[in-house]
Design a protein around this motif. Sequence first.
Motif, PDB file in Angstrom:
ATOM      1  N   GLN A  16       0.954  -1.187   0.003  1.00 59.35           N
ATOM      2  CA  GLN A  16      -0.058   0.012  -0.093  1.00 59.35           C
ATOM      3  C   GLN A  16       0.952   1.209   0.051  1.00 59.35           C
ATOM      4  OE1 GLN A  16      -3.243  -0.210  -0.362  1.00 59.35           O
ATOM      5  NE2 GLN A  16      -3.048  -2.457  -0.411  1.00 59.35           N
ATOM      6  N   THR A  17       2.145   1.230   0.431  1.00 64.55           N
ATOM      7  CA  THR A  17       2.954   2.242   0.438  1.00 64.55           C
ATOM      8  C   THR A  17       4.180   2.114  -0.478  1.00 64.55           C
ATOM      9  OG1 THR A  17       4.101   1.193   2.436  1.00 64.55           O
ATOM     10  CG2 THR A  17       2.523   2.641   2.822  1.00 64.55           C
ATOM     11  N   LYS A  18       4.826   3.161  -0.795  1.00 62.21           N
ATOM     12  CA  LYS A  18       5.926   3.061  -1.729  1.00 62.21           C
ATOM     13  C   LYS A  18       6.913   1.979  -1.361  1.00 62.21           C
ATOM     14  CE  LYS A  18       8.575   6.717  -1.894  1.00 62.21           C
ATOM     15  NZ  LYS A  18       9.196   7.830  -2.396  1.00 62.21           N
ATOM     16  N   GLU A  19       7.496   1.321  -2.353  1.00 63.42           N
ATOM     17  CA  GLU A  19       8.316   0.223  -2.000  1.00 63.42           C
ATOM     18  C   GLU A  19       9.507   0.764  -1.139  1.00 63.42           C
ATOM     19  OE1 GLU A  19      10.792  -3.568  -4.384  1.00 63.42           O
ATOM     20  OE2 GLU A  19       9.406  -2.089  -5.431  1.00 63.42           O
ATOM     21  N   SER A  20      10.000  -0.101   0.085  1.00 64.79           N
ATOM     22  CA  SER A  20      10.924   0.303   1.028  1.00 64.79           C
ATOM     23  C   SER A  20      12.383   0.239  -0.048  1.00 64.79           C
ATOM     24  CB  SER A  20      10.952  -0.605   1.967  1.00 64.79           C
ATOM     25  OG  SER A  20      11.048  -1.996   1.823  1.00 64.79           O
ATOM     26  N   ALA A  21      13.449   0.883   0.471  1.00 64.17           N
ATOM     27  CA  ALA A  21      14.499   0.871  -0.236  1.00 64.17           C
ATOM     28  C   ALA A  21      15.302  -0.373   0.257  1.00 64.17           C
ATOM     29  CB  ALA A  21      15.281   2.162   0.455  1.00 64.17           C
ATOM     30  N   PRO A  22      16.145  -0.603  -0.364  1.00 61.67           N
ATOM     31  CA  PRO A  22      16.901  -2.064  -0.232  1.00 61.67           C
ATOM     32  C   PRO A  22      17.717  -1.874   0.915  1.00 61.67           C
ATOM     33  CG  PRO A  22      17.293  -1.560  -2.390  1.00 61.67           C
ATOM     34  CD  PRO A  22      16.387  -0.141  -1.909  1.00 61.67           C
ATOM     35  N   ALA A  23      17.595  -3.076   1.752  1.00 62.89           N
ATOM     36  CA  ALA A  23      18.532  -2.873   3.166  1.00 62.89           C
ATOM     37  C   ALA A  23      19.750  -2.793   2.593  1.00 62.89           C
ATOM     38  CB  ALA A  23      18.091  -4.074   3.941  1.00 62.89           C
ATOM     39  N   LYS A  24      20.770  -2.114   3.522  1.00 60.10           N
ATOM     40  CA  LYS A  24      22.132  -2.088   3.600  1.00 60.10           C
ATOM     41  C   LYS A  24      22.603  -3.492   3.624  1.00 60.10           C
ATOM     42  CE  LYS A  24      26.053   0.363   5.280  1.00 60.10           C
ATOM     43  NZ  LYS A  24      26.701   1.337   6.304  1.00 60.10           N
ATOM     44  N   ARG A  25      23.654  -3.830   2.825  1.00 58.12           N
ATOM     45  CA  ARG A  25      24.394  -5.170   2.811  1.00 58.12           C
ATOM     46  C   ARG A  25      24.864  -5.438   4.080  1.00 58.12           C
ATOM     47  NH1 ARG A  25      27.823  -4.860  -1.202  1.00 58.12           N
ATOM     48  NH2 ARG A  25      29.582  -4.426  -0.115  1.00 58.12           N
ATOM     49  N   GLY A  26      24.600  -6.503   4.647  1.00 55.12           N
ATOM     50  CA  GLY A  26      25.372  -6.814   6.079  1.00 55.12           C
ATOM     51  C   GLY A  26      24.621  -6.327   7.220  1.00 55.12           C
ATOM     52  N   SER A  27      23.535  -5.535   6.992  1.00 53.90           N
ATOM     53  CA  SER A  27      22.909  -4.941   8.131  1.00 53.90           C
ATOM     54  C   SER A  27      21.999  -5.934   8.912  1.00 53.90           C
ATOM     55  CB  SER A  27      22.051  -3.760   7.788  1.00 53.90           C
ATOM     56  OG  SER A  27      20.778  -4.276   6.802  1.00 53.90           O
ATOM     57  N   THR A  28      21.373  -5.546  10.102  1.00 53.48           N
ATOM     58  CA  THR A  28      20.453  -6.338  10.705  1.00 53.48           C
ATOM     59  C   THR A  28      19.109  -6.517   9.873  1.00 53.48           C
ATOM     60  OG1 THR A  28      21.459  -5.721  13.049  1.00 53.48           O
ATOM     61  CG2 THR A  28      19.189  -6.543  12.781  1.00 53.48           C
ATOM     62  N   THR A  29      18.451  -5.335   9.306  1.00 59.15           N
ATOM     63  CA  THR A  29      17.531  -5.195   8.598  1.00 59.15           C
ATOM     64  C   THR A  29      17.717  -6.424   7.461  1.00 59.15           C
ATOM     65  OG1 THR A  29      17.146  -3.108   8.999  1.00 59.15           O
ATOM     66  CG2 THR A  29      15.932  -3.879   6.835  1.00 59.15           C
ATOM     67  N   ALA A  30      18.838  -6.483   6.850  1.00 56.74           N
ATOM     68  CA  ALA A  30      18.976  -7.265   5.655  1.00 56.74           C
ATOM     69  C   ALA A  30      19.028  -8.648   6.041  1.00 56.74           C
ATOM     70  CB  ALA A  30      20.531  -7.343   4.973  1.00 56.74           C
ATOM     71  N   ALA A  31      19.437  -8.947   7.337  1.00 57.00           N
ATOM     72  CA  ALA A  31      19.574 -10.392   8.197  1.00 57.00           C
ATOM     73  C   ALA A  31      18.260 -10.685   8.303  1.00 57.00           C
ATOM     74  CB  ALA A  31      20.315 -10.355   9.472  1.00 57.00           C
ATOM     75  N   HIS A  32      17.356  -9.845   8.832  1.00 57.21           N
ATOM     76  CA  HIS A  32      15.739 -10.224   9.075  1.00 57.21           C
ATOM     77  C   HIS A  32      15.048 -10.519   7.583  1.00 57.21           C
ATOM     78  CE1 HIS A  32      14.468  -9.260  13.160  1.00 57.21           C
ATOM     79  NE2 HIS A  32      15.604  -8.491  13.162  1.00 57.21           N
ATOM     80  N   ARG A  33      15.311  -9.873   6.570  1.00 50.74           N
ATOM     81  CA  ARG A  33      14.695 -10.330   5.280  1.00 50.74           C
ATOM     82  C   ARG A  33      15.209 -11.603   4.842  1.00 50.74           C
ATOM     83  NH1 ARG A  33      14.721  -4.541   1.818  1.00 50.74           N
ATOM     84  NH2 ARG A  33      13.537  -3.291   3.495  1.00 50.74           N
ATOM     85  N   LEU A  34      16.658 -11.692   5.012  1.00 43.79           N
ATOM     86  CA  LEU A  34      17.101 -12.997   4.196  1.00 43.79           C
ATOM     87  C   LEU A  34      16.737 -14.343   5.174  1.00 43.79           C
ATOM     88  CD1 LEU A  34      18.939 -14.596   2.532  1.00 43.79           C
ATOM     89  CD2 LEU A  34      20.713 -14.114   4.069  1.00 43.79           C
ATOM     90  N   TRP A  35      16.500 -13.815   6.678  1.00 47.20           N
ATOM     91  CA  TRP A  35      15.765 -15.182   7.416  1.00 47.20           C
ATOM     92  C   TRP A  35      14.481 -15.487   6.908  1.00 47.20           C
ATOM     93  CZ3 TRP A  35      17.285 -18.820  10.212  1.00 47.20           C
ATOM     94  CH2 TRP A  35      16.647 -19.460  11.205  1.00 47.20           C
TER      95      TRP A  35
END
Length: 347
Positions: A107-126
């Motif tokens: 419903q909202t603008k697509e979120s920006a890609p998570a920074k490589r190696g970040s905790t946010t990226a870890a959440h997405r990969l999990w």
Amino acid sequence: MESPARVIACSLAANAEAVCRHYLSNGRRHGQYWMVGNVENTPGHSLYVRLTGPTYGAGAAGKWSDAATGEHGDLLDLIGAAMQITALKDTMEEARRFLGLPRPPTQTKESAPAKRGSTTAAHRLWRMGQPVEGTLGERYLEKRGLVGMAQTRALRFHPSCFYWREGHPPLEPLETWPALLAKVTDLEGRLTGLHRTWLDPATALKAPVVPPRKAMGNLLGNGAHMGDAVGIMAAGEGLETMLSLRLALPDLAVVAALSANHLSVLKLPKTLRRLYVAVDNDPAGRSAATSLADRSTDQGIEVIQLSPRLSDFNDDLRDFGLDDLRAHLHPQLAPEDAAILLDPIPD
């Protein structure tokens, strides 16, 4: 209008037995109930799930209760507990994956890609990972002697995980390899990072990349926790090392700090009274074990070091076998722990 969570919970209830067979595979059907030891998929009869009934309301299919702990809920709650997912939106995404449902429109603008190696990226990969059973990840574990450990809740498998090499041209696509994912959490069970081991489909061994393992997110003080630590636990460096201890002593909670440096600064539960430190037989391993032991002793925690015969306990497991490993550990344990954690060892 029904909430998305209610809709998904009803869909799960309509497939209650399939959900139980997937997430609680060590359980068995008994009449109109699925029975298992607990949400960690331990064999037993304490937790029971209703398999028949309406999809919601009184007597609904999918309602479960654990007689030992008092925990209860619906199948959405059960998936969150079984997969150690703390956020409802992540639990719903896992349930959608299981049910084969499409993700809801954004419903909202697509979120920006998570920074490589970040905790946010870890959440997405999990969240993109899948259960290890039946995958190359299980074959890799079995090659390391870790038979039956694919159900470990801290592990997932990704069939095509990006691998970034130092100096990779920024405009060229990254190579991909299958990867075993290990979930790194803090003492409250919150995901702080991931540890990835890239695998070679041809051999079921580590992929021919250097290094074949990398961590992402925040590892400082945290680790790959397996089991619930209350009064005693074991800590060590490597994932396979601690999985080997978990295989030999399945009732002992363990944590893999994933490096010698991180082992020395590992955070410990306040309820801990005895810590077993699995020592890697190299200078860095012995130094890290000593550092953690000294700090733990200063906190009033009894420390017992566990020493392998070879370089680490996974080497011991592969070279000597599980029974020998258990016999080797027996005299190193406190007598009261040995009586609980090990079957009687013949003289």
